[in-house]
Design an enzyme around this catalytic site. Structure first.
Site, PDB file in Angstrom:
ATOM      1  N   CYS A  59       6.071  -4.940  -3.700  1.00 57.85           N
ATOM      2  CA  CYS A  59       4.732  -4.474  -3.344  1.00 57.85           C
ATOM      3  C   CYS A  59       3.934  -5.544  -2.600  1.00 57.85           C
ATOM      4  O   CYS A  59       3.767  -6.658  -3.111  1.00 57.85           O
ATOM      5  CB  CYS A  59       3.996  -4.075  -4.611  1.00 57.85           C
ATOM      6  SG  CYS A  59       2.252  -3.687  -4.363  1.00 57.85           S
ATOM      7  N   TYR A 190       0.769   2.231   5.944  1.00 55.89           N
ATOM      8  CA  TYR A 190       0.894   3.345   5.004  1.00 55.89           C
ATOM      9  C   TYR A 190       0.305   4.623   5.597  1.00 55.89           C
ATOM     10  O   TYR A 190       0.836   5.725   5.385  1.00 55.89           O
ATOM     11  CB  TYR A 190       0.200   3.002   3.687  1.00 55.89           C
ATOM     12  CG  TYR A 190       0.982   2.046   2.829  1.00 55.89           C
ATOM     13  CD1 TYR A 190       1.842   2.513   1.838  1.00 55.89           C
ATOM     14  CD2 TYR A 190       0.870   0.673   3.008  1.00 55.89           C
ATOM     15  CE1 TYR A 190       2.570   1.636   1.051  1.00 55.89           C
ATOM     16  CE2 TYR A 190       1.602  -0.213   2.236  1.00 55.89           C
ATOM     17  CZ  TYR A 190       2.449   0.271   1.261  1.00 55.89           C
ATOM     18  OH  TYR A 190       3.181  -0.595   0.487  1.00 55.89           O
TER      19      TYR A 190
END
Length: 330
Positions: A59, A190
């Site tokens: 992440c 994203y």
């Protein structure tokens, strides 16, 4: 199928974020926003051994906290547990793999169990990083931007107090850069990858590469984003750039250019990667396994590409702008 929590129970959700009527990806917000302070005025006093960090090497948001923990020399002050890179049917979980750990606090199988320990009726997504307080038995904060500010200053009695990645005189510049980078780059990849419409994807990609073009020009004349000194803004950008060619270029369809096609950004990324201690926080194996294996709507068979071969230790040219080693916030 992605998971979220409602009243302490896991529920299915359609995607890893929400979407508006035009198909734009909307990131779900963090829930825990308390703060650790050196003097304890917040109700959470900075103390060695009291706080525990839950992270994923995959992440980029959690990666920020690992970098600050490393550079501020807080490894013996704040302990850490690392989830498995694959996000399975029960979301983040603990499992055996190189670089993973067990849940050192509770022996949990799933990260959501830590969330329900903190709040039995928790509603929201189960995210990393999460900073847990052993003393009160709760999650203090699960917003990476806020956690790195705490790591930067509130534990200086035990860490590397000479380093300041958010110096007062540079805060307006850092905040402005952070907004630009977050909107268009950190979250921009994203918004491209999880777009629900062609229009939303096109807009996200246009904003992403316009921002990268601006950063490329800016870094032609200065070594770091605010000048000669490494700041929080650099580390926030770095965690996206170091993943760009390995996952975002292909997996999120951010394929107008590769990072290596930007001479200044590519050299800048290697400059930061080669700061002592930083390379230890980068696990491309976890990164690739997570992205290609955890998003079946983007990669249904979960096949992880073999490449690209990336040498972040290749010599860079950033010394032409500042001949000395990076001034790490001193």
């Amino acid at each position: 199928m992605p998971k979220a929590m409602k009243d302490g129970k896991l529920v299915d959700v359609e995607d890893f974020g929400d979407a508006d009527d035009a198909g734009h990806f909307l990131r779900r917000t963090s829930v825990f926003h308390d703060r650790v302070t050196a003097d304890g005025s917040s109700g959470f006093r900075a103390e060695p051994g009291r706080y525990h960090l839950y992270v994923s090497h995959a992440c980029p948001w959690a990666h920020r906290t690992l970098i600050l923990r490393k550079l501020k020399k807080l490894e013996e002050v704040i302990s850490v547990s690392v989830v498995h890179p694959l996000m399975g049917p029960e979301s983040w979980h603990f499992g055996e793999c190189d670089g993973c750990t067990e849940d050192h606090l509770f022996g949990s199988r799933y990260l959501y169990e830590v969330y329900t320990r903190a709040r039995a009726d928790y509603t929201g997504i189960v995210t990393v990083p999460a900073l847990f307080d052993r003393e009160t038995g709760t999650i203090v904060n699960n917003e990476s931007a806020e956690i790195i500010r705490m790591l930067n200053s509130e534990f200086d009695a035990w860490g590397e107090a000479r380093l300041d990645f958010y110096p007062e005189k540079l805060r307006p510049a850092i905040d402005a850069i952070n907004r630009e980078v977050y909107d268009n780059v950190n979250d921009g990849v994203y918004r491209a990858g999880f777009a629900h419409s062609q229009r939303a994807y096109d807009e996200a990609v246009e904003s992403l590469f316009a921002a990268l073009d601006r950063l490329e020009k800016q870094l032609a004349h200065q070594r770091f984003l605010t000048g000669d000194r490494v700041t929080e803004a650099d580390w926030r950008l770095f965690t996206t750039l170091v993943r760009f060619d390995a996952v975002y270029y292909l997996h999120f369809k951010c394929n107008r250019k590769r990072l290596v096609d930007y001479p200044n950004l590519w050299n800048y990324t290697r400059d930061l990667y080669q700061v002592p201690g930083v390379a230890e926080t980068v696990r491309l194996d976890h990164i690739k396994q997570h992205y290609y294996g955890s998003h079946p709507q983007l990669n249904p068979r979960g096949i992880v590409p073999a490449g690209p071969d990336i040498d972040f230790f290749e010599p860079h040219d950033r010394y032409r702008l500042v001949p000395e080693a990076p001034e790490l916030g001193m």
